[in-house]
Scaffold this motif. Structure first.
Motif, PDB file in Angstrom:
ATOM      1  N   LEU A   3       7.778 -36.479  34.991  1.00 16.63           N
ATOM      2  CA  LEU A   3       6.487 -36.549  35.684  1.00 16.63           C
ATOM      3  C   LEU A   3       5.401 -37.188  34.823  1.00 16.63           C
ATOM      4  O   LEU A   3       4.222 -37.191  35.206  1.00 16.63           O
ATOM      5  CB  LEU A   3       6.065 -35.146  36.134  1.00 16.63           C
ATOM      6  CG  LEU A   3       7.043 -34.435  37.091  1.00 16.63           C
ATOM      7  CD1 LEU A   3       6.546 -33.031  37.423  1.00 16.63           C
ATOM      8  CD2 LEU A   3       7.266 -35.242  38.369  1.00 16.63           C
ATOM      9  N   ALA A   4       5.772 -37.749  33.668  1.00 25.75           N
ATOM     10  CA  ALA A   4       4.798 -38.368  32.756  1.00 25.75           C
ATOM     11  C   ALA A   4       3.904 -39.405  33.439  1.00 25.75           C
ATOM     12  O   ALA A   4       2.712 -39.474  33.139  1.00 25.75           O
ATOM     13  CB  ALA A   4       5.521 -38.977  31.560  1.00 25.75           C
ATOM     14  N   PRO A   5       4.435 -40.224  34.379  1.00 25.43           N
ATOM     15  CA  PRO A   5       3.548 -41.193  35.043  1.00 25.43           C
ATOM     16  C   PRO A   5       2.389 -40.535  35.809  1.00 25.43           C
ATOM     17  O   PRO A   5       1.385 -41.186  36.091  1.00 25.43           O
ATOM     18  CB  PRO A   5       4.479 -41.935  36.014  1.00 25.43           C
ATOM     19  CG  PRO A   5       5.847 -41.770  35.417  1.00 25.43           C
ATOM     20  CD  PRO A   5       5.840 -40.419  34.781  1.00 25.43           C
ATOM     21  N   TYR A   6       2.544 -39.251  36.130  1.00 25.95           N
ATOM     22  CA  TYR A   6       1.512 -38.535  36.891  1.00 25.95           C
ATOM     23  C   TYR A   6       0.780 -37.516  36.006  1.00 25.95           C
ATOM     24  O   TYR A   6       0.083 -36.632  36.519  1.00 25.95           O
ATOM     25  CB  TYR A   6       2.146 -37.789  38.072  1.00 25.95           C
ATOM     26  CG  TYR A   6       2.954 -38.672  38.988  1.00 25.95           C
ATOM     27  CD1 TYR A   6       2.336 -39.437  39.979  1.00 25.95           C
ATOM     28  CD2 TYR A   6       4.341 -38.773  38.857  1.00 25.95           C
ATOM     29  CE1 TYR A   6       3.071 -40.264  40.825  1.00 25.95           C
ATOM     30  CE2 TYR A   6       5.087 -39.596  39.689  1.00 25.95           C
ATOM     31  CZ  TYR A   6       4.445 -40.338  40.666  1.00 25.95           C
ATOM     32  OH  TYR A   6       5.179 -41.147  41.494  1.00 25.95           O
ATOM     33  N   ALA A   7       0.926 -37.640  34.695  1.00 24.83           N
ATOM     34  CA  ALA A   7       0.474 -36.597  33.760  1.00 24.83           C
ATOM     35  C   ALA A   7      -0.952 -36.091  34.005  1.00 24.83           C
ATOM     36  O   ALA A   7      -1.186 -34.878  33.926  1.00 24.83           O
ATOM     37  CB  ALA A   7       0.635 -37.082  32.320  1.00 24.83           C
ATOM     38  N   PRO A   8      -1.926 -36.959  34.321  1.00 26.29           N
ATOM     39  CA  PRO A   8      -3.281 -36.430  34.537  1.00 26.29           C
ATOM     40  C   PRO A   8      -3.391 -35.472  35.719  1.00 26.29           C
ATOM     41  O   PRO A   8      -4.342 -34.693  35.806  1.00 26.29           O
ATOM     42  CB  PRO A   8      -4.120 -37.697  34.794  1.00 26.29           C
ATOM     43  CG  PRO A   8      -3.333 -38.816  34.183  1.00 26.29           C
ATOM     44  CD  PRO A   8      -1.890 -38.429  34.372  1.00 26.29           C
ATOM     45  N   ARG A   9      -2.406 -35.518  36.622  1.00 27.09           N
ATOM     46  CA  ARG A   9      -2.452 -34.671  37.823  1.00 27.09           C
ATOM     47  C   ARG A   9      -1.429 -33.545  37.776  1.00 27.09           C
ATOM     48  O   ARG A   9      -1.156 -32.908  38.788  1.00 27.09           O
ATOM     49  CB  ARG A   9      -2.204 -35.521  39.078  1.00 27.09           C
ATOM     50  CG  ARG A   9      -3.239 -36.594  39.304  1.00 27.09           C
ATOM     51  CD  ARG A   9      -3.145 -37.134  40.720  1.00 27.09           C
ATOM     52  NE  ARG A   9      -2.096 -38.120  40.914  1.00 27.09           N
ATOM     53  CZ  ARG A   9      -1.161 -38.049  41.855  1.00 27.09           C
ATOM     54  NH1 ARG A   9      -1.108 -37.018  42.676  1.00 27.09           N
ATOM     55  NH2 ARG A   9      -0.260 -38.998  41.974  1.00 27.09           N
TER      56      ARG A   9
END
Length: 329
Positions: free
Chosen positions: A82-88
């Motif tokens: 899920l790193a590509p979505y880390a801020p969320r």
């Protein structure tokens, strides 16, 4: 058993490592109305490899996801995935019944959706040294959280026969529970039972030959029972599902994917209790304070399609139930 992980089926990607999120399209459809709210928050209470989570984050660009899992391997894998979505994304190593604590720590009074994808994840089944599967010879472990003390080996070698029989009967729905428990007691008196193969052999020999010839591996129910006992799975669900319902905002939705009848029965009972009008009998109109706070979104338990079962045999035992909050309180 089952289950998870992989790239979004919606996007048509090949699944990572062959592990497929179960009933993914239906999960996305059921949660979509709740997650269209601005600043929507979803709790994935059994994050696993993050397959459902990834698809939900892709489908809802403003969604914040709180992922909970007790298995440090699952936490590491889903964090990477899920790193590509880390801020969320907020991932917490915890048991699902710690959901109220997790929400308090992350500053959320209310959430818009909660997903329970219960049972064992594919890596737990497929990595022999975890000791979940009777199809490999491995140490009798079965811990989802390897930092806890209680293992399947300890249960098998230290529980009194009556207590062992109770575990097999209640959590495995095993009709030969007493015979198996007595066989285990006899064998462990000679030497400790430490491997999955040794245990599976004991179970097989304790079950009558006529029964062994049908119904799959005779050790299946015993292994399920031990896994539930070791990880306190039903106890966690008993606390976690009501807590999830309490945390839902108006219009919020919960989806439960269960993989054996005990989980599904518990989910059915909790949802039925919350969707029932409790007004006293005989009143001409329902009392507002007794009207249900939730409504069912599924009629009975929904099953995976034949096509999905063919594509992903581990989805075969899946049973899906869902509900929506329709009143505050």
């Amino acid at each position: 058993m089952h289950k998870r992980g992989a790239f979004s089926m919606h996007a048509g990607h090949i699944e990572q490592g062959g592990h497929v999120p179960v009933m993914l399209d239906r999960v996305l459809d059921l949660l979509a109305p709740a997650l269209s709210a601005p600043d929507a928050v979803l709790v994935d209470a059994n994050l696993g490899l993050g397959g459902h989570a990834e698809a939900l984050l892709a489908a809802h660009p403003a969604l914040h996801l709180i992922g909970i899992d007790r298995d440090p391997d699952a936490v590491a894998r889903s964090t990477a995935r899920l790193a590509p979505y880390a801020p969320r994304v907020t991932i917490v190593r915890a048991v699902s019944d710690e959901l109220p604590d997790v929400l308090a720590r992350t500053g959320h009074d209310r959430v818009n959706g909660v997903l329970f994808d219960l049972g064992v994840s594919s890596p737990q089944l497929d990595e022999a040294d975890r000791g979940f599967a009777y199809s490999y010879d491995a140490p009798l472990d079965m811990r989802m959280d390897r930092d806890q003390e209680l293992t399947a080996e300890r249960v098998v070698n230290t529980y009194p026969p009556d207590e062992l029989a109770r575990v097999l009967r209640e959590y495995g729905e095993e009709r030969f529970a007493a015979r198996i428990a007595q066989s285990i007691a006899r064998e462990r008196a000679k030497a400790a039972i430490t491997s999955t193969k040794h245990l599976a052999d004991i179970v097989r020999s304790a079950i009558p030959a006529a029964t062994r010839r049908s119904g799959g591996n005779p050790a299946k129910r015993t292994f399920q029972a031990l896994r539930i006992e070791v990880n306190g799975e039903l106890t966690a669900l008993e606390r976690a599902l009501p807590a999830a319902l309490d945390a839902l905002a108006l219009g919020g939705r919960v989806v439960v994917l269960a993989y054996h009848s005990l989980e599904d029965r518990l989910a059915k009972q909790v949802l039925a209790a919350r969707t029932k009008d409790t007004s006293p009998q005989g009143l001409p109109v329902p009392l507002p304070e007794h009207q249900p706070r939730f409504r069912l979104l599924t009629r009975g338990a929904e099953l995976p399609s034949d096509e999905e079962v063919t594509r992903n045999p581990r989805s075969a035992s899946a049973r899906l139930r869902a509900a929506e909050r329709i009143r505050q309180g």
